[in-house]
Design an enzyme around this catalytic site. Structure first.
Site, PDB file in Angstrom:
ATOM      1  NE  ARG A   1      -2.617   0.505   3.494  1.00 39.92           N
ATOM      2  CZ  ARG A   1      -1.950   1.003   4.537  1.00 39.92           C
ATOM      3  NH1 ARG A   1      -1.456   2.235   4.483  1.00 39.92           N
ATOM      4  NH2 ARG A   1      -1.748   0.279   5.622  1.00 39.92           N
TER       5      ARG A   1
ATOM      6  CE1 TYR B   1     -15.318  12.104 -16.255  1.00 39.36           C
ATOM      7  CE2 TYR B   1     -14.058  12.330 -14.228  1.00 39.36           C
ATOM      8  CZ  TYR B   1     -14.875  11.591 -15.043  1.00 39.36           C
ATOM      9  OH  TYR B   1     -15.266  10.334 -14.652  1.00 39.36           O
TER      10      TYR B   1
ATOM     11  CG  ASP C   1      -7.480  16.477 -16.161  1.00 37.64           C
ATOM     12  OD1 ASP C   1      -6.787  15.754 -16.899  1.00 37.64           O
ATOM     13  OD2 ASP C   1      -8.544  16.112 -15.652  1.00 37.64           O
TER      14      ASP C   1
ATOM     15  CE  LYS D   1     -11.083   8.508 -19.300  1.00 35.97           C
ATOM     16  NZ  LYS D   1     -11.013   8.499 -17.834  1.00 35.97           N
TER      17      LYS D   1
END
Length: 436
Positions: free
Chosen positions: A70, A122, A193, A218
């Site tokens: 983690r 977005y 972004d 993406k």
């Protein structure tokens, strides 16, 4: 983490300066950054490290750089090294999703902080800003023209300015340097972004941004089989803060997803070049069609921010994304998306396959209509993600789908026109009684 080809871990010296200019071209970095040969077997492709924990020589003395997955994992570290190299950053962190990266950045702000954001973001980012950020004391103001009115919206408590360039889904561009100069003068950091373009087309840190975020799902991964996010930056203090929050919240990707995403990065430049070429061909075909009201693509000379693209984008590329408004409203937009044969009607973007969607009913459906339309997200808007198929095939598919989308409209118009015409004489009508 600087920009050498070999893998490495980020330090905590407090440095915020950018790394030295990379000694290799983008394609070389994409293939080799964070990807040393395995020192034991000589394998040229890194193995997947599925171990959740790592042996220690003594209490608090791990054998290597890893203790618990983690907190850090070999595959994640290698992918982060690659992203940092490509974004010209000292550091990068990989997250379980792009939304997780956004949330962690917002959570790093002091309670009571103010954030200024472009309006057309977005839908998931808008949702977090408007419905979640307030829960931990962060307020967000939206503006449609951030370069024009940024100074008017900045406050004493403004800590962050959020940019999408190009924006999703209207493909508006922002002059990053102009916004960064004003934001920095007021003590605010700038986040860009960069999902729509990828670091192959644009490296925002080079234009003054402080943080770059990606939905790795993406273009970086590029094969529609991974959900991940990433953030890249130069500040060591910011890395320490974000890494702490990420570890505490557990917003980490799996080793397998990190391995897949790193594999995808190796062909990023090839995929983005081809998708940009395809998008330009499709955009030109759409612009010439009488069935289209408007085309939004920064690779076109007609784009209102084309000069920004020429300044900020590699070779003035427009990227693989575009959107357009089809004549006939929402019904025509939906018919278009259901009539394509190569483009798949689906959310997401940036994969090797081409996709279409109607933002008002899909990715941006959660944004109130008046707010959507204020930034150009109308019901007749179609968003297109161009993949790496042959350009001629994609153009033919778009044009035939347009014809089908507007055919019912043309039929209705013809019927209405016929009904409005005067009745013909009985003699003429009788002479055509056996016609087809």
């Amino acid at each position: 983490m600087t920009v050498p080809i070999n893998n490495g871990h980020n330090g905590s010296s407090g440095e915020t300066s950018p790394p030295a200019a990379p000694a290799h071209g983008f394609g070389t970095l994409a293939v080799h950054a964070g990807a040393p040969h395995d020192p034991v077997t000589g394998a040229v492709i890194e193995p997947i490290s599925l171990s959740t924990t790592f042996a220690q020589r003594g209490a608090g003395q791990p054998v290597g750089a890893f203790e618990y997955s983690r907190s850090a994992n070999p595959n994640r570290a290698s992918f982060e090294a690659a992203v940092a190299a490509l974004e010209h950053a000292r550091h990068a962190l990989a997250f379980s999703s792009g939304s997780a990266a956004t949330a962690t950045i917002l959570q790093s702000l002091p309670p009571g902080s103010h954030v200024l954001s472009v309006s057309d973001v977005y839908g998931g980012t808008h949702r977090y800003f408007t419905q979640v950020a307030q829960a931990h004391g962060v307020r967000v103001t939206f503006t449609p023209q951030i370069e024009v009115d940024i100074a008017a919206h900045l406050r004493d408590d403004t800590r962050l300015v959020w940019i999408e360039s190009p924006s999703n889904p209207t493909l508006r561009l922002v002059d990053i340097r102009a916004v960064a100069d004003v934001a920095h003068a007021h003590g605010a950091q700038v986040v860009v972004d960069n999902t729509f373009l990828s670091p192959y087309v644009q490296t925002p840190l080079d234009h003054g941004a402080d943080i770059v975020v990606h939905s790795v799902t993406k273009y970086l991964n590029g094969h529609s089989d991974v959900v991940m996010g990433a953030a890249a930056f130069n500040s060591d203090a910011l890395r320490a803060r974000l890494a702490f929050l990420q570890n505490a919240g557990g917003a980490v990707p799996s080793a397998f997803d990190a391995w897949l995403a790193h594999r995808g990065v190796k062909t990023l430049h090839l995929r983005v070049r081809e998708s940009s070429r395809n998008a330009l061909a499709v955009a030109r075909a759409l612009e010439a069609s009488p069935h289209v009201l408007a085309v939004h693509y920064p690779g076109l000379d007609s784009h209102p921010h084309r000069k920004i693209a020429l300044r900020q984008h590699r070779d003035g590329l427009g990227g693989g994304m575009l959107s357009f408004r089809v004549r006939g409203g929402r019904d025509a937009a939906e018919r278009f998306c259901q009539s394509t044969k190569l483009y798949t009607l689906a959310e997401s973007l940036g994969g090797i396959e081409s996709l279409v969607e109607v933002p008002s009913a899909m990715t941006h459906a959660g944004i109130p209509r008046d707010q959507r339309e204020a930034v150009g997200v109308f019901d007749d808007l179609v968003r297109v993600s161009n993949g790496i198929e042959d350009a001629d095939d994609l153009v033919r598919d778009v044009l035939q789908a347009l014809e089908q989308a507007v055919a019912p409209i043309a039929t209705d118009t013809d019927t209405a026109a016929a009904a409005a015409e005067p009745a013909v004489s009985a003699g003429i009508g009788e002479s055509n009684g056996n016609g087809a």
